[in-house]
Enzyme design. Sequence first.
Site, mmCIF file in Angstrom:
data_model
loop_
_atom_site.group_PDB
_atom_site.id
_atom_site.type_symbol
_atom_site.label_atom_id
_atom_site.label_comp_id
_atom_site.label_asym_id
_atom_site.label_seq_id
_atom_site.Cartn_x
_atom_site.Cartn_y
_atom_site.Cartn_z
ATOM 1 N N ARG A 1 0.825 -1.213 0.000
ATOM 2 C CA ARG A 1 0.000 0.000 0.000
ATOM 3 C C ARG A 1 0.861 1.265 0.000
ATOM 4 O O ARG A 1 0.512 2.270 -0.624
ATOM 5 C CB ARG A 1 -0.923 -0.020 1.219
ATOM 6 C CG ARG A 1 -1.971 1.092 1.254
ATOM 7 C CD ARG A 1 -3.075 0.741 2.227
ATOM 8 N NE ARG A 1 -4.090 1.785 2.285
ATOM 9 C CZ ARG A 1 -4.253 2.613 3.316
ATOM 10 N NH1 ARG A 1 -3.471 2.508 4.368
ATOM 11 N NH2 ARG A 1 -5.209 3.519 3.301
ATOM 12 N N HIS B 1 0.404 4.311 -2.597
ATOM 13 C CA HIS B 1 0.150 5.677 -2.138
ATOM 14 C C HIS B 1 1.282 6.615 -2.531
ATOM 15 O O HIS B 1 1.064 7.825 -2.653
ATOM 16 C CB HIS B 1 -0.081 5.697 -0.630
ATOM 17 C CG HIS B 1 -1.470 5.305 -0.234
ATOM 18 N ND1 HIS B 1 -2.237 6.017 0.656
ATOM 19 C CD2 HIS B 1 -2.256 4.267 -0.644
ATOM 20 C CE1 HIS B 1 -3.419 5.443 0.788
ATOM 21 N NE2 HIS B 1 -3.447 4.367 0.016
ATOM 22 N N ASN C 1 -4.073 9.125 4.372
ATOM 23 C CA ASN C 1 -2.896 8.483 4.956
ATOM 24 C C ASN C 1 -2.827 8.534 6.475
ATOM 25 O O ASN C 1 -2.289 7.627 7.110
ATOM 26 C CB ASN C 1 -1.624 9.127 4.401
ATOM 27 C CG ASN C 1 -1.393 8.816 2.940
ATOM 28 O OD1 ASN C 1 -1.852 7.804 2.425
ATOM 29 N ND2 ASN C 1 -0.665 9.695 2.259
#
Length: 320
Positions: A62, A66, A94
């Site tokens: 992830r 991101h 986040n």
Amino acid sequence: MAPLRSFLVCIIVLAAIAITPSSAQLSAGFYNKVCPQALPAIRKIVRQAVKNEPRMGASLLRLHFHDCFVNGCDGSVLLDDTSTFTGEKTAGPNAGSIRGFQVIDKIKAAVDKACKGSVVSCADILAVAARDSVYLLGGPEYNVQLGRRDATTASTNDANRNLPPPFFSFSQLLSNFQSHGLDLKDLVLLSAAHTIGLARCTTFRDRIYNDTNINAKFAASAKRNCPSNGGDNNLQPLDATTKKFDTVYFSSLLKSKGLLHSDQELFKGDGSDSDKLVQHYSVSPSDFWKDFSASMIKMGNIKPLTGNAGEVRVNCRKIN
């Protein structure tokens, strides 16, 4: 499983050759001469981290996602806030969510020691750690294109703007992916990274209490761990085999058991192209491995800094 992996690795190596123009300066063998010990050093730390906590594999995957979706794959997601800019760690998608920074720190220290200097960028570490996480949890081992350099700034506003939230509709998801040079197939495949990992209650509460296209027993079970109020950080597996990289994610969508609203948007049972892709991958793990690998390589090629652009950070958390 071993013959299948060998066959798929051959296919994946070929797929890695077909990279986008923006990645022309990236290559799978970028560190072969300058530091052949780099990739084994990364694999060793990731293996240890995933063994200690299987969820960490999903977290590292992830982090790469991101990173790439906010101004390209440049390691900007790793930068701590400073007096001159507010970075991506505290952006809405986040904050309190992305994790694994300590593992990246350990990898950076181990790689710099193996290479006798700061040779490998933090952006490349993210890309390799994501691949290794997938592989160590039972997925494909594809060739990562390397040679990225690290950004010298980060933007919380861009992170808020560019990362797709779990409540997005199908059209919003597709538009978001297309804005990054990705297509419908990439959307379906990269979303299937949710075949591993856990989700916080706050990301799926609206789905289990308000969506109608959800299996009733599945929703009732999720509600036991995610009350209508409170318990925001309670965790729920994204699919039934959360420690294994497999096709159960797709099978779950066919049964209206997608945990996130954004996941279930990929299958609505209306015969769409998205539906057909979900159905196909649910019964074809070999195609899923091959195509997921190609989409990961494609995502990893989003606007990399190469040549003299950016820098190779000594500390992934701050600029040199």
